[in-house]
Design an enzyme around this catalytic site. Structure first.
Site, short mmCIF file in Angstrom:
data_model
loop_
_atom_site.label_atom_id
_atom_site.label_comp_id
_atom_site.label_asym_id
_atom_site.label_seq_id
_atom_site.Cartn_x
_atom_site.Cartn_y
_atom_site.Cartn_z
N ASN A 1 17.81 36.05 37.09
CA ASN A 1 17.22 36.65 38.28
C ASN A 1 17.50 35.81 39.51
O ASN A 1 17.81 36.34 40.58
CB ASN A 1 15.70 36.76 38.12
CG ASN A 1 15.30 38.14 37.65
OD1 ASN A 1 15.92 39.12 38.04
ND2 ASN A 1 14.30 38.19 36.80
N GLU B 1 -1.57 -5.14 -4.60
CA GLU B 1 -2.33 -4.82 -3.40
C GLU B 1 -3.71 -5.47 -3.43
O GLU B 1 -4.21 -5.96 -2.41
CB GLU B 1 -2.47 -3.28 -3.29
CG GLU B 1 -3.01 -2.80 -1.98
CD GLU B 1 -3.53 -1.38 -2.08
OE1 GLU B 1 -3.06 -0.53 -1.34
OE2 GLU B 1 -4.42 -1.12 -2.92
N HIS C 1 0.82 -1.20 0.00
CA HIS C 1 0.00 0.00 0.00
C HIS C 1 0.87 1.26 0.00
O HIS C 1 0.60 2.21 -0.73
CB HIS C 1 -0.91 -0.02 1.23
CG HIS C 1 -1.89 1.08 1.24
ND1 HIS C 1 -2.99 1.09 0.43
CD2 HIS C 1 -1.92 2.23 1.95
CE1 HIS C 1 -3.66 2.20 0.64
NE2 HIS C 1 -3.04 2.90 1.56
#
Lengths: 699, 118
Positions: A427, A78, A56
């Site tokens: 900070n 397929e 597929h």
């Protein structure tokens, strides 16, 4: 078919695609080569699925690049494989021969893509052979011995066979239980696990398809089968398993000792099976099982993908999600219209297909989102150097610990999180950790510790920066807000510790005694918060004086989609990001006051200024009758407002689309999303509206 | 009629669920987070619980475990958004009897609840 050997061939792919195409094609051809020869005889369902998937994939990729010959041949292969998979054709030697001949031709055709020269190979004959194989009935001797008419077969391991025989001898019965989960079920793998739980309660499942580990890992498919030892009857088993929600079909068939010796056949051939045989086995597309199998071939299966291409894919999936929603709406409309026309079969088929499409789309979206994820490590590795630099500059000793480097998040978020994180960390070192002498005096180790931790929780990522420094000085903050004229002395004194801590996010406020060249002054946390909230994130700070502080940032895993409360205001649909919504209520249950001529909503001892959403966003159309029937309480930081809207439409995942330069940065709107019916919905920028309202109140 | 505990931090979802259930004749009690759910479960011992997963204070999975710890017979169905597959799986492993995927249609909610109460 006309072939023209030696002629130049054109394919729709560039050099980058070519590499990917070749890698994938080689992989699938190799897989077919190995598996096709095992097909002959009694193939296991898993093998069949694997072969079918490979064919597929080849068909899809060759058709995509416009290689018609290759696409036609793989299509023929397929078709045969599908017939085998559905038990309509036994995989006899002539079937396998035709498939192998096709495979050889595929190799040559795939090579044409590289050479771009026609090899002159003729495929018409091969396709005819494949077709012929399908037409000719399978010889009787090849059909399945145990239950007759073909169908899926399950091979029992020897250990299982002997255990089953033993149980039969002891008077228990042995059953083949087959379960089909409804197509519209959204989490079929979990239903599968629930079925397994039921089976465990009903007896002893000796073997399951897919394997127990796969089911337990939540990677099951739409169909599940088990060999079960039990003292219940077929009917009892069917009833008990049927209790699990979304189970659309259960069959339990007692197996005789003779049946147990060979491969056992599916109920597709048994008389009491419902007429679902012709239905395609949709379980193939379930990629849960694929994922579970992945490790076996992991090395060959990883491919580097251009980030741009992933972005493109993500965009396409976004479109698909929209179409899915539209399709579901059309389905409902169709069903309503066709109900009387006696076309139930048609609508049922349509419903089945849309439900399946919806499920696949959701899964696809999730998978693609996952493929865009990067470990947060790339951000964290920059931090030790940063901490070292900052610590040296301000004469401090700091150790950095990091945890959760493997936490994954969308690359768009990774790009955005770096700057705020760096700022918060600076900070912490600069303002949080005390100088060594001060720490010594306090009885703390001279070297301070900053810990950065990342973790996932549901659809959010959390980043925490924690230090063992002095904590936030709220006494100093109270003085500052008064000095800066941001608050009256009474208000500042009256605020609780928790409230005061949050003031570090106020614009223009810094409590650092001296201006340092590391964190600067006052242009920190407010900007960090604004940036994080722009990303639909939240930032929270905790602090204990003398012990340290912790900043926790919460961000959505992806910026491509967001959860929102959908509302209607004057005919336009707005999406209010859920992260900012605290409550939604009808106006009849709302406690509305008028303060200085301004309408306020009282909600849990808090007064929220009310804003008419449509008006504030510049909608000047007249209000309609049901205007402002509902209130949506929203917040940004510690500021709350209540939007009045006409209707609440519900929560939804929305795909965020930039409005682009055409419309420009429309005030109060961050972007747009396309709704199920194809119309546009506007995504509300709650932070900017809340801030605007705050300015209004102060003025 | 049976009593159902609806747990969701989103007022809108609670409202919708409660309305659907009340119209079908169920007695509904509500909780807006896991912690409240555990307390209300202990206090009023409802026949079934519809439990959201993502909630402040205490999430649905933790609340499920607490409730099942308190009452091993508790009948809880999880209410989930897509993308929470692993959490739902863990919830089922921890004793959740069923689950509903948001957005929940009325008939699905009622079907799940009647199954829970059966």
């Amino acid at each position: 078919m006309v072939t023209s050997k030696g002629q130049r061939l054109q394919f729709e792919l560039d050099d980058d695609d070519l590499k990917l195409f070749c890698e994938e094609t080689d992989e699938q051809i190799e897989l077919l080569d190995t598996c096709l020869v095992q097909l002959e005889g009694e193939p296991e369902p898993e093998l069949l699925q694997q072969i079918f998937r490979a064919a597929h994939t080849l068909k899809g990729s060759s058709a995509t690049i416009g290689h018609k010959k290759m696409a036609n041949l793989t299509h023929a292969m397929e078709t045969v494989l599908d017939a085998v998979r559905q038990g309509k054709r036994a995989p006899t030697s002539d079937v396998v021969d035709a498939l192998l001949a096709g495979l050889d031709a595929l190799r040559i055709l795939a090579n044409e893509v590289v050479t771009r020269v026609d090899s002159g190979i003729e495929t018409g004959g091969l396709e005819a052979d494949l077709h012929a194989v399908l037409e000719s009935p399978a010889p009787e001797k090849d059909s399945d011995a145990a239950t007759g008419k073909g169908g899926l077969t399950y091979a029992l391991s020897e250990a299982v066979q002997s255990a089953a025989h033993e149980s039969l001898a002891q008077g228990a019965a042995c059953f083949l239980v087959e379960v089909q989960i409804a197509l519209e079920c959204q989490l079929p793998s979990i239903r599968g696990f629930q079925v397994l739980q039921e089976l465990d309660a009903l007896g002893t499942p000796l073997q399951t398809w897919p394997d127990r580990e796969v089911i337990e890992a939540g990677a099951g498919e739409l169909s599940l089968a088990a060999v079960l030892i039990s003292r219940q009857s077929e009917e009892q088993l069917q009833a008990a398993v049927g209790v699990v929600s979304d189970v659309s079909r259960v069959s339990a068939k007692a197996l005789s000792a003779e049946q147990l010796s060979g491969p056992i056949g599916a109920a597709a051939g048994s008389p009491e099976a419902p007429a679902a045989q012709g239905r395609p086995q949709l379980s193939v597309v379930d990629n849960g099982a694929e994922a579970a199998k992945a490790p076996k071939r992991a090395a060959a299966q990883s491919v580097r993908i251009d980030v741009e291409r992933l972005d493109g894919l993500m965009n396409l999936v976004g479109e698909l999600v929209i179409d899915r929603t539209r399709l579901q709406q059309i389905r409902e409309q169709l069903a309503a219209v066709l109900k009387d026309a006696n076309l139930t079969e048609l609508t049922e088929n349509f419903e089945e297909t849309t439900a399946h499409l919806a499920r696949v789309t959701d899964e696809l979206q999730e998978q693609i989102m996952r493929s865009r994820m990067l470990p947060v490590r790339s951000v964290l590795t920059r931090l030790p150097r940063l901490v070292r630099d900052v610590a040296t500059k301000c004469g401090k000793k700091v150790d950095l610990l990091t945890a959760g480097e493997e936490t994954e998040l969308d690359r768009s978020v990774i790009e955005e999180i770096s700057d705020p994180l760096v700022h918060i960390l600076r900070n912490a070192v600069d303002h949080g950790i005390e100088p060594p002498e001060e720490r010594r005096a306090l009885g703390k180790p001279e070297t301070g510790t900053v810990t950065v931790t990342a973790w996932n929780q549901e659809t959010y990522i959390y980043l925490s920066v924690k230090d063992d420094g002095k904590g936030i000085d709220t006494r100093r903050l109270r003085q500052k807000v008064v000095e800066k004229g941001l608050m009256s002395r009474e208000a500042a004194e009256a605020a609780s510790e928790e409230q005061a801590i949050q003031w570090i996010f106020l614009p223009g406020l810094s409590t650092a005694e001296k201006l340092t060249d590391v964190s600067g002054r006052g242009v920190g946390m407010d900007i960090v918060r604004t940036n994080i909230e722009r990303l639909n994130g939240q930032i929270t700070v905790y602090s204990t004086p003398g012990v340290g502080s912790e900043v926790v940032v919460q961000l959505p895993l992806t910026l491509a989609t967001t959860k929102a409360l959908m509302v209607m205001a004057r005919g336009t649909v707005y999406a209010i990001p859920l992260v900012s919504v605290t409550e939604a209520l009808g106006d009849h249950e709302a406690d509305i006051h008028s303060v200085n001529g301004m309408k306020m909503l009282r909600l849990r001892s808090r007064l929220l200024p009310m804003m008419d959403l449509a008006s504030v966003l510049g909608d000047t159309r007249p209000k309609n009758i049901d205007a402002g029937r509902f209130l949506v309480a929203a917040r940004h930081g510690d500021r709350h407002v209540a939007f009045t809207v006409d209707r609440l439409l519900g929560e939804q995942d929305v795909v965020v689309k930039s409005l682009g330069d055409l419309v420009g940065g429309r005030r109060g709107i961050t972007g747009a999303t396309i709704l199920g019916d194809g119309t546009l919905g506007l995504i509300v920028d709650t932070p900017s509206l809340v801030n605007e309202q705050a300015l209004l109140v102060t003025a | 009629m049976a009593t159902i505990l609806v747990v969701d931090d989103a007022a809108f979802m609670r409202m919708r669920m409660s309305k659907i259930l009340a119209e079908a004749g169920y007695e509904v009690i509500q909780a807006e987070n896991g912690l409240e759910a555990v307390e209300k479960y202990k206090a009023s011992k409802p026949d079934a619980v519809l439990m959201d997963i993502t909630m402040p204070e205490m999430d649905g999975l933790t609340a499920l475990k607490e409730i099942r710890g308190h009452d091993p017979q508790a009948r809880v169905a999880m209410v989930t958004a897509l993308g929470q597959q692993q959490i739902v799986l863990e919830a089922v492993k921890s004793g959740a009897k069923d689950f509903l995927v948001k957005p929940c249609e009325g008939d699905r909610v009622l079907a799940a609840v009647s199954k829970l109460c059966a």
